[in-house]
Scaffold this active site. Structure first.
Site, PDB file in Angstrom:
ATOM      1  N   SER A  94      15.463 -11.320 -34.120  1.00 17.29           N
ATOM      2  CA  SER A  94      16.714 -11.739 -33.499  1.00 17.29           C
ATOM      3  C   SER A  94      17.133 -13.124 -34.016  1.00 17.29           C
ATOM      4  O   SER A  94      17.184 -13.338 -35.216  1.00 17.29           O
ATOM      5  CB  SER A  94      16.522 -11.722 -31.976  1.00 17.29           C
ATOM      6  OG  SER A  94      17.734 -11.816 -31.306  1.00 17.29           O
ATOM      7  N   ASP A 216      21.790  -1.031 -31.911  1.00 14.84           N
ATOM      8  CA  ASP A 216      21.456  -2.384 -31.479  1.00 14.84           C
ATOM      9  C   ASP A 216      22.752  -3.095 -31.098  1.00 14.84           C
ATOM     10  O   ASP A 216      23.551  -3.453 -31.961  1.00 14.84           O
ATOM     11  CB  ASP A 216      20.736  -3.130 -32.605  1.00 14.84           C
ATOM     12  CG  ASP A 216      20.276  -4.519 -32.166  1.00 14.84           C
ATOM     13  OD1 ASP A 216      20.685  -4.959 -31.076  1.00 14.84           O
ATOM     14  OD2 ASP A 216      19.514  -5.141 -32.926  1.00 14.84           O
ATOM     15  N   HIS A 244      17.249  -3.424 -29.428  1.00 15.31           N
ATOM     16  CA  HIS A 244      17.143  -4.715 -30.098  1.00 15.31           C
ATOM     17  C   HIS A 244      15.706  -5.163 -30.288  1.00 15.31           C
ATOM     18  O   HIS A 244      15.456  -6.176 -30.907  1.00 15.31           O
ATOM     19  CB  HIS A 244      17.920  -5.766 -29.289  1.00 15.31           C
ATOM     20  CG  HIS A 244      18.053  -7.077 -29.992  1.00 15.31           C
ATOM     21  ND1 HIS A 244      18.630  -7.199 -31.238  1.00 15.31           N
ATOM     22  CD2 HIS A 244      17.665  -8.315 -29.639  1.00 15.31           C
ATOM     23  CE1 HIS A 244      18.605  -8.467 -31.606  1.00 15.31           C
ATOM     24  NE2 HIS A 244      18.015  -9.175 -30.661  1.00 15.31           N
TER      25      HIS A 244
END
Lengths: 262, 370
Positions: A94, A216, A244
């Site tokens: 991320s 996602d 995610h």
């Protein structure tokens, strides 16, 4: 306060080449607990918590330093230098994919490769760029965090308890996972979701693997494709995992992709 | 014995109806996170038929902010520990309105640990959320007010000291010049009033400090003697109250590890209190001694006994008993005295027996090693 205790750095593994795992917004280094052990036989595995998360030293949090992702990237470089690492394979989930990118641009001599899991250089749409969110939606997120609408700062800590069916969850995990200081988490959210690191992507010299999940919402496919197009020496792999957090939902697929690349 | 209902074919709970019309929403997700089943209750809350929910994700039912938060916090939590409880979510209904809910979720796995379903129950939490919101707001308002109050007191105390110092200097100047008897009398009253104002300011400042900074800070010193400081306090008060006698007995055989300025303030507060509330014409008595490893100072006055209900509040800030209106202070003296006692690891107690009111301060002679 040493760099290693500031960032709660944990080192394991039998190999020489370092593989460093960085967690994203929300939780801590435990995000990697289904992935990192697979590399202990062949690599020196380095795990850490960003300042403000997990078991990092909260007193080390400086609002001005961490007002941009560069502050977090500087920490990564400091950890590598403190440990005398080189040829680092940096695996960032991320927002940490971009933190790794910034670290590798600042100290290219340290990093051999980057693995970006669900990266996004910019979350808010811009002219000719589809980041997935409107400015208003990100404002709503930040406002709801600031306003405590979700009541999460109060509910997070006690939400985490032991689970007799999953004994691998050690006590220290249940104690710290996802627990963040609300004020710091709010600021980290602002820094993350208002960041724009598109201009940094072409400056990355490390060979780069982009792992793109299906469905996602936070880093959609077109964003991963954008990262791949902008980073000179990059490879894009689409995972079957959706959501995610493939490091939790599909660790085997993530492990295989990293092995294949590294 | 016959129980009501016995003998009739008893209606066993209708499990299908329990699922569909339960007083909570049900959702089941497949391993890919897609909704495979939901109940009628949830459909009615959302205004969306169950068949239209199939194939959606839980986050599709949330607003954007909530879905980001779900993906970054609760989804990992669920995957990591296999469940979550009491998670606050905001559902978005068909007409765009927001429905706050509390969600519990648990993963159902097969014998080999493979994920089969994730089951989610949702409870409406509109009122609870509003209540939490009000609590948070009230907390924030209280914090803001408390900060403002502390600042106000600190600034006020500071700004009052300067004019008081100027007035004191003026009075001293007048005393150096020849004055009539009447003027000398008035100047004496002014001096008394000024020393009271100075004492009030000190008390207010101490209160602000002790409330905002966790107790009164001490500068302890066991080497300097305490007795001269006590005698000086007594002299000052006798000068300010010429009609009141103070009978003092000071026998400090051992050194006391204390902040002498603070102990003087404590004793001064106790003596002022005794002079103010004691029966007129009767002496105030003070005893200071060291025995059994502790310092003990008591101050006693004759007068009306203190009622039980008043005793309980004596050491609270801004507490004022039924004092004569001309003698009212801020009600801080005893509070500050007890805070000074506490800071020294000691105690301040009051006894009211046989028309004598006695305040007793005790503290260990040596500070405990911390």
């Amino acid at each position: 306060m040493s760099v290693l205790s500031r960032n709660n750095v944990q080192i394991s593994g039998a190999g020489d080449q370092p593989m460093m795992f960085a967690h994203g917004f929300g939780c801590d280094q435990n995000m990697w607990r289904f992935v990192a052990p697979a590399f202990e036989a062949d690599y020196k595995v380095v795990l850490f918590d960003h300042v403000g998360a997990g078991r990092s030293d909260l007193s080390a949090y400086k609002a001005d330093k961490y007002a941009s992702l560069q502050g977090y990237a500087d920490d990564v470089v400091e950890i590598c230098r403190e440990l005398g690492l080189s040829r680092v394979i940096f695996v960032g989930h991320s927002v940490s994919a971009m933190i790794g990118a910034l670290a590798s641009v600042k100290a290219p001599e340290l990093f051999e490769s980057l693995v970006m899991v669900g990266p996004s250089p910019r979350y808010i749409d811009d002219a000719g760029y589809n980041g997935g969110f409107s400015a208003a939606q990100i404002d709503e997120l930040l406002h709801s965090l600031a306003d405590n609408h979700m009541g999460w700062s109060a509910s997070m800590a006690p939400a985490i308890m032991g689970n007799p069916d999953r004994p691998e969850l050690a006590e220290e995990l249940t104690d710290s996972f996802c627990r963040t200081d609300p004020d710091i988490a709010r600021e980290f959210a602002r820094v993350t979701f208002t960041s724009d690191n598109r201009a940094d992507l072409p400056r990355i010299r490390a060979r780069t693997l982009v792992l793109q999940c299906a469905n996602d919402i936070i880093a959609a496919e077109q964003v991963g494709e954008y990262v791949h197009a902008q980073v000179p020496d990059s490879k894009l792999v689409y995972l079957e995992a959706s959501g995610h957090c493939p490091n939790l939902s599909a660790p085997d697929e993530v492990i295989a992709a990293i092995r294949d690349f590294a | 014995m016959i129980h009501p209902g016995e003998g009739k074919a008893e209606q066993v709970e209708d499990l299908n109806d329990l699922y569909e019309n339960a007083p909570c929403g049900y959702l089941s997700l497949n391993p890919r996170g897609l909704i495979v089943k939901s109940n009628a209750t949830l459909s009615s809350w959302l205004g969306v038929p169950a068949e239209q929910l199939v194939g959606k994700r839980l986050r599709d039912l949330l607003n954007v902010a909530g879905s980001i938060f779900y993906e970054t916090h609760f989804a990992p939590l669920l995957r990591m520990q296999g469940f979550f409880n009491e998670v606050a979510l905001d559902l978005v209904t068909a007409d765009g309105s927001v429905l706050p809910v509390l969600a519990n979720a648990v993963e159902k796995r097969d014998a080999d640990g493979a994920l089969l379903f994730t089951r989610v129950t949702l409870f409406q939490a509109t009122k609870r959320r509003r209540y939490e919101r009000e609590l948070v707001d009230a907390q924030a308002a209280e914090r803001k007010l408390g900060k403002l109050r502390d600042q106000f007191i600190a600034v006020l105390g500071h700004d009052l000291r300067n004019p008081v110092a100027a007035l004191n200097a003026g009075v001293q100047m007048l005393l150096k010049q020849p004055q009539s008897d009447r003027s000398l009398h008035v100047i004496g009253l002014m001096q008394g009033s000024l020393s009271r104002v100075a004492e009030l300011i000190d008390n207010v400042m101490d209160l602000a400090r002790s409330q905002s900074g966790g107790g009164i800070r001490l500068a302890r010193d066991a080497k300097e003697p305490l007795a001269p400081v006590l005698r000086q306090v007594i002299e000052e008060l006798e000068a300010a109250h010429p009609r009141c006698a103070i009978e003092a007995e000071i026998a400090l055989g051992e050194p006391v590890d204390c902040d002498r300025r603070r102990i003087a303030q404590l004793v001064s507060n106790l003596l002022s209190n005794a002079i103010t509330h004691g029966a007129s014409g009767q002496p105030v008595r003070l005893h200071a001694g060291t025995t059994g490893g502790e310092l003990q100072i008591w101050v006693a006055n004759r007068g009306e006994p203190i009622p039980e209900e008043v005793m309980a509040h004596l050491f609270q800030p801004f507490f004022r008993g039924s004092t004569r209106s001309d003698q009212q202070g801020l009600g801080l003296g005893l509070h500050i005295a007890s805070e000074i006692a506490r800071a020294h690891g000691g105690s301040l107690d009051v006894q009211s027996v046989n028309e004598e009111v006695r305040f007793t301060f005790r503290m260990p002679l040596a500070a405990e090693a911390s």
